[in-house]
Every structure is written in structure tokens, then in C-alpha cells.
Write a protein that holds these residues in place. Structure first.
Motif, mmCIF file in Angstrom:
data_model
loop_
_atom_site.group_PDB
_atom_site.id
_atom_site.type_symbol
_atom_site.label_atom_id
_atom_site.label_comp_id
_atom_site.label_asym_id
_atom_site.label_seq_id
_atom_site.Cartn_x
_atom_site.Cartn_y
_atom_site.Cartn_z
ATOM 1 N N THR A 257 0.791 -1.299 -0.037
ATOM 2 C CA THR A 257 -0.106 0.063 -0.124
ATOM 3 C C THR A 257 0.545 1.268 0.134
ATOM 4 O O THR A 257 0.134 2.383 -0.201
ATOM 5 C CB THR A 257 -0.823 0.144 1.119
ATOM 6 N N ASP A 258 2.305 1.291 0.131
ATOM 7 C CA ASP A 258 3.208 2.112 -0.053
ATOM 8 C C ASP A 258 2.946 3.042 -1.395
ATOM 9 O O ASP A 258 3.036 2.237 -2.515
ATOM 10 C CB ASP A 258 4.376 1.923 0.329
ATOM 11 N N ARG A 259 2.749 4.056 -1.318
ATOM 12 C CA ARG A 259 2.599 4.970 -2.660
ATOM 13 C C ARG A 259 3.935 4.786 -3.454
ATOM 14 O O ARG A 259 3.578 4.408 -4.753
ATOM 15 C CB ARG A 259 2.681 6.541 -2.284
ATOM 16 N N THR A 263 2.685 3.088 -7.524
ATOM 17 C CA THR A 263 2.799 3.540 -8.822
ATOM 18 C C THR A 263 3.596 2.684 -9.543
ATOM 19 O O THR A 263 3.534 2.725 -10.713
ATOM 20 C CB THR A 263 3.226 5.051 -8.559
#
Length: 283
Positions: A257-259, A263
Motif C-alpha cells: 500500500t506504500d505510494r 505507482t
């Protein structure tokens, strides 16, 4: 009575008093775990893991050896987990073997642990909701990543939620035989701050295809911890791939879930023929 003997008796009395205080604290810890169990009675079980809290706790010690302190608190955490999260756990291996010991280390000696023959059978128990978690080998000291486990995970919707190393066992050989086990469940893990995310993918057989994928992580400052290739032949019918196609197993630092990972994964999906996140887990 000599002064020396009197001092010794007084110290032993202090030890007995401290032991009683430790026992009272452990009983209180157990009561809280049972209360947490009651509050979460209707919730789907989710294995919590926060190695950072254990490391911070051990670092606060002074006189007790750190290795002993860590072993004590791991045992306390496992015992209380069995009270807080009374679930059925299956492990791939024989009773009394390394997988059994790893399961006991993670879920406590009083947990409902059941032996099954092989990783596919263990994962099947969780997929069919006959067990909440499976303990399966993911890495050995001698041979590295256990390829059959990775291929079996790819064929399911289950996720790696934690990892545990088999404890040392007398008579089972030296440290070179140690095994790292994956704890697999139906629900993804929550972020702990010290996570690793595992994924598998394959790319087109063109120059620079793998480099293009790895660049997505480098450009976002994501640390690549491991990359290993393995044949995808056992899953050809599932992945619709040609003979001799290889899957890449990758571990990166961070939670899914880390950005930066979110991406990166968006671009990796676009660049690969097959892509799957196997789960995030604490280290």
C-alpha cells in the motif's frame, strides 16, 4: 549469620518478589489478550505482526542479554497470540519437524496446529476455509527460494502475511539447514513499517524487457532486495505461457500500500505479460 550470607538471603527474597511480579504481569497480559479475543469475535482473523515493537522493547534492556530477552518476549507474544487469535493453523511437514516448530514459534505451543503433506495441501486448507493460516517453506539456507512454494502460491488468491525462521533444534543439523517459512492467509497484512513485498512476473523475450521493469522501482527509490528466476512450466495452462518461459520472483522493501510501490506496480503491470503480488510481510 554473616553479613555475606544475610545479603545473599535478602537478594534471593528480592528475586522471589520480582518473580511474583512477573507472574502477575503475565497473567494480566493474558487477560487482556482474552478481552481482545472477545471484542474481535465477529471479525475475520488477521495476523498482526510488528517486529519493530519487539526490537524496540529489547533495545530498552540493559542487564539481560539481548538474545535471551528477545527469546523470552517472542515466547510471550506467541502464547498471548494463541489466546487472542484462536485459529486453526496447518503446516507443511511432519509433526515435530522444522515446520511444526516454526508454527509453534509464531502461534504459540497451545495453538491448534495440524500437519498436512506438502505445500499445495496446506494452501488448499486455507483456500477452502478449513484453516485460517498455513505455514509453508519459502526459503532454505542452502538452496534459496523454494520454487514449488512460489508456484503453488501463484495458483491461489492467498497472500503471504508474515514470515518466521525455524528455531534451532538439537539433533536436526547445523544452521545451514535453517528454513524461512511463510505464513499464508486469505487476507492481506497491514503495514508495520518494516515490510517486504514479494511479487512474481514474466516479461517478453526482448532485449531490455527486464531492465525496463526494474527501472520502475529504481526511479521511485524502492530498494530491490532479491530477484530470482524460475521456470513457469508447471503453470503453463494457468498463465497461458509458452514452453521455457521464466517467472521472476522479486522481493522489494515496503508494503504493497506504500505510494512508491503502488505507482511502480501500475507501470510494471503494463510492461509485463504476467504480474502478481504474493503479499507483504514483516522482516
Amino acid at each position: 549469620m554473616s553479613d555475606r550470607k544475610r545479603a545473599s538471603v535478602e537478594l534471593l527474597q528480592q528475586v522471589a518478589k520480582l518473580d511474583a511480579q512477573i507472574l502477575a504481569a503475565l497473567d494480566n497480559r493474558a487477560r487482556i489478550s482474552r478481552k481482545l479475543r472477545e471484542l474481535r469475535a465477529d471479525d475475520a482473523p488477521q495476523l498482526r505482526s510488528d517486529p519493530g515493537a519487539l526490537h524496540e522493547l529489547v533495545a530498552r534492556g540493559h542487564d539481560m542479554p539481548a538474545e535471551s530477552l528477545e527469546a523470552i518476549f517472542r515466547e510471550i507474544f506467541a502464547a498471548c497470540l494463541a489466546l487472542e487469535l484462536p485459529v486453526k493453523v496447518v503446516y507443511a511437514g511432519a509433526e515435530g519437524g522444522l515446520a511444526h516448530e516454526a508454527a509453534r514459534a509464531r502461534f504459540g505451543k497451545t495453538a491448534d496446529l495440524t500437519s498436512v503433506e506438502g505445500t499445495p495441501a496446506a494452501l488448499e486448507e486455507v483456500a477452502r476455509r478449513r484453516a485460517e493460516f498455513a505455514v509453508v517453506p519459502i526459503e532454505t539456507k542452502l538452496e534459496g527460494i523454494v520454487q514449488p512454494t512460489i508456484l503453488a502460491l501463484v495458483a491461489t488468491d492467498l497472500k503471504i502475511v508474515s514470515a518466521v525462521e525455524s528455531p534451532s533444534k538439537p539433533g536436526v543439523g547445523d544452521a545451514s539447514e535453517r528454513v524461512r517459512y511463510a505464513i499464508v492467509g486469505a487476507r492481506p497484512s497491514s503495514r508495520t513499517g518494516e515490510d517486504v513485498t514479494a511479487l512474481v512476473f514474466n516479461v517478453a523475450d526482448t532485449p531490455g524487457a527486464l531492465l525496463d521493469v526494474l527501472r520502475q522501482f529504481a526511479e521511485r527509490g524502492v530498494n530491490l532486495l532479491r530477484i530470482q528466476s524460475q521456470p513457469a512450466q508447471p503453470l503453463q495452462s494457468t498463465l497461458l505461457v509458452d514452453a521455457w518461459t521464466y517467472l521472476f520472483f522479486v522481493e522489494v522493501a515496503g508494503h504493497t500500500t506504500d505510494r512508491p510501490l503502488v505507482t511502480a506496480f501500475e507501470e510494471v503491470k503494463r510492461l509485463t505479460k504476467f504480474f502478481k503480488v504474493l503479499g507483504s510481510y514483516s522482516v
